[in-house]
Design an enzyme around this catalytic site. Sequence first.
Site, PDB file in Angstrom:
ATOM      1  N   ASP A  75       0.818  -1.204   0.000  1.00 42.09           N
ATOM      2  CA  ASP A  75       0.000   0.000   0.000  1.00 42.09           C
ATOM      3  C   ASP A  75       0.855   1.259   0.000  1.00 42.09           C
ATOM      4  OD1 ASP A  75       0.623  -0.874   2.612  1.00 42.09           O
ATOM      5  OD2 ASP A  75      -0.995   0.284   3.487  1.00 42.09           O
ATOM      6  N   ASP A  76       2.069   1.167   0.537  1.00 41.53           N
ATOM      7  CA  ASP A  76       3.011   2.289   0.410  1.00 41.53           C
ATOM      8  C   ASP A  76       3.329   2.531  -1.064  1.00 41.53           C
ATOM      9  OD1 ASP A  76       3.668   0.567   2.910  1.00 41.53           O
ATOM     10  OD2 ASP A  76       4.475   2.517   3.443  1.00 41.53           O
TER      11      ASP A  76
ATOM     12  N   GLU B  76      -2.620  -0.864  15.891  1.00 46.69           N
ATOM     13  CA  GLU B  76      -2.423  -0.899  14.428  1.00 46.69           C
ATOM     14  C   GLU B  76      -0.923  -1.038  14.160  1.00 46.69           C
ATOM     15  OE1 GLU B  76      -0.862   1.868  12.815  1.00 46.69           O
ATOM     16  OE2 GLU B  76      -0.897   0.686  10.976  1.00 46.69           O
TER      17      GLU B  76
ATOM     18  N   HIS C  12      -4.508   1.043   2.861  1.00 43.06           N
ATOM     19  CA  HIS C  12      -4.378   1.976   4.000  1.00 43.06           C
ATOM     20  C   HIS C  12      -3.623   3.263   3.630  1.00 43.06           C
ATOM     21  CE1 HIS C  12      -5.610  -1.375   6.632  1.00 43.06           C
ATOM     22  NE2 HIS C  12      -4.737  -2.114   5.978  1.00 43.06           N
TER      23      HIS C  12
HETATM   24  O1  RIB Z   1      -1.724  -1.105   9.352  1.00 41.85           O
HETATM   25  C1  RIB Z   1      -1.456  -0.738   8.022  1.00 41.85           C
HETATM   26  C2  RIB Z   1      -0.138  -0.064   7.908  1.00 41.85           C
HETATM   27  O2  RIB Z   1       0.899  -0.959   8.273  1.00 41.85           O
HETATM   28  C3  RIB Z   1       0.203   0.358   6.465  1.00 41.85           C
HETATM   29  O3  RIB Z   1       1.028   1.485   6.510  1.00 41.85           O
HETATM   30  C4  RIB Z   1       0.946  -0.826   5.933  1.00 41.85           C
HETATM   31  O4  RIB Z   1       1.849  -0.468   4.878  1.00 41.85           O
HETATM   32  C5  RIB Z   1       1.736  -1.228   7.142  1.00 41.85           C
HETATM   33  O5  RIB Z   1       2.892  -0.403   7.204  1.00 41.85           O
HETATM   34 CA    CA Z   2       3.100   1.505   5.247  1.00 38.90          CA
END
Ligand code: RIB
Ligand code: CA
Length: 308
Positions: free
Chosen positions: A14-15, A163, A233
């Site tokens: 997702d980055d 998280e 995310h």
């Molecule tokens: O919880 C999600 C986050 O943790 C996102 O930034 C994902 O890339 C991981 O780093």
């Molecule tokens: Ca991330």
Amino acid sequence: MTKKIILDCDPGIDDALAIVYAAGSAELELLGITTVAGNVSLDQTTSNALRVCEFIGAAVPVTPGCAAPLLRSPITAEHVHGADGLRGARLPPASRRPQPGHASDFIIETVLGAPGDITLIAIGPLTNIALALSREPRIAFEVQDFVIMGGSATRGNVTPAAEFNIACDPEAASIVFSAGWTVTMVGLDVTLRALADQEVLGRLGALGALADLLLVPCLGGYADDGIGPPAVHDLCAVAHVARPGLLGCQPARVEVETAGRWTSGMTVTDFRASPAEGNALVATTIDVPAFWDAVLEVYGPLAGSLNG
Ligand code: RIB
Ligand code: CA
């Protein structure tokens, strides 16, 4: 008016999608990427940032930072992002090298060199940010804005309470939330609604090489819980900076638990806090259709440039 941004990240699938958006958005000027250990090792997150930038033709400096949390042993997420951090992506190794120096120096020098002009976005563990603050507390008052993907007012994903980005380095997160600035916290409360479901994958899949080599292979194998559609995310945090109307945020006081046996890394969120006590704007709503429309609006032209 474009926003000048620095993106601190731990690519990670997702980055990577967030980097593509940051580089492709007409609303953003990506001044630099800094990398931190998180989803995978620092060497791998740095290599992945360089690979993605090279693939999309973004001549953005990539400066590595911290290889481990401030105090704790690293936790990683290869089981989610794959051993190399970009599960399934078919990108060649980068030919470009990282910048010399440390991410915290890049952040300090860039922010102090343009007082009030830089939006700092952090989408990985907050170790680099905490180190920069510890070395130069003034950056908390010289940024235009500071936005993170991390935390949650209601739940975790590494534990029921924490998280991943906060759980990796709660001490760093505590320093960050206590620095005197207002942290815009884009957490699981909204990011778990930004799901790349079949309809979204169909739209992304039409983007040629960007889809074939990066988006679809990455998203195909990526899901927090291993079963549902993947939540993108980090892309939410960057899209929020580009288009603030996508998310609704509420003022709050956020404290980071660092001592709890079961709650370490929890972002304890108090929406009842007075303005004087507040240190955060917490994202509580997301316009999901408008979010995906914004993503496709940015990805489309960039994809076109890759397809020649
Ligand atoms: O919880 C999600 C986050 O943790 C996102 O930034 C994902 O890339 C991981 O780093
Ligand atoms: Ca991330």
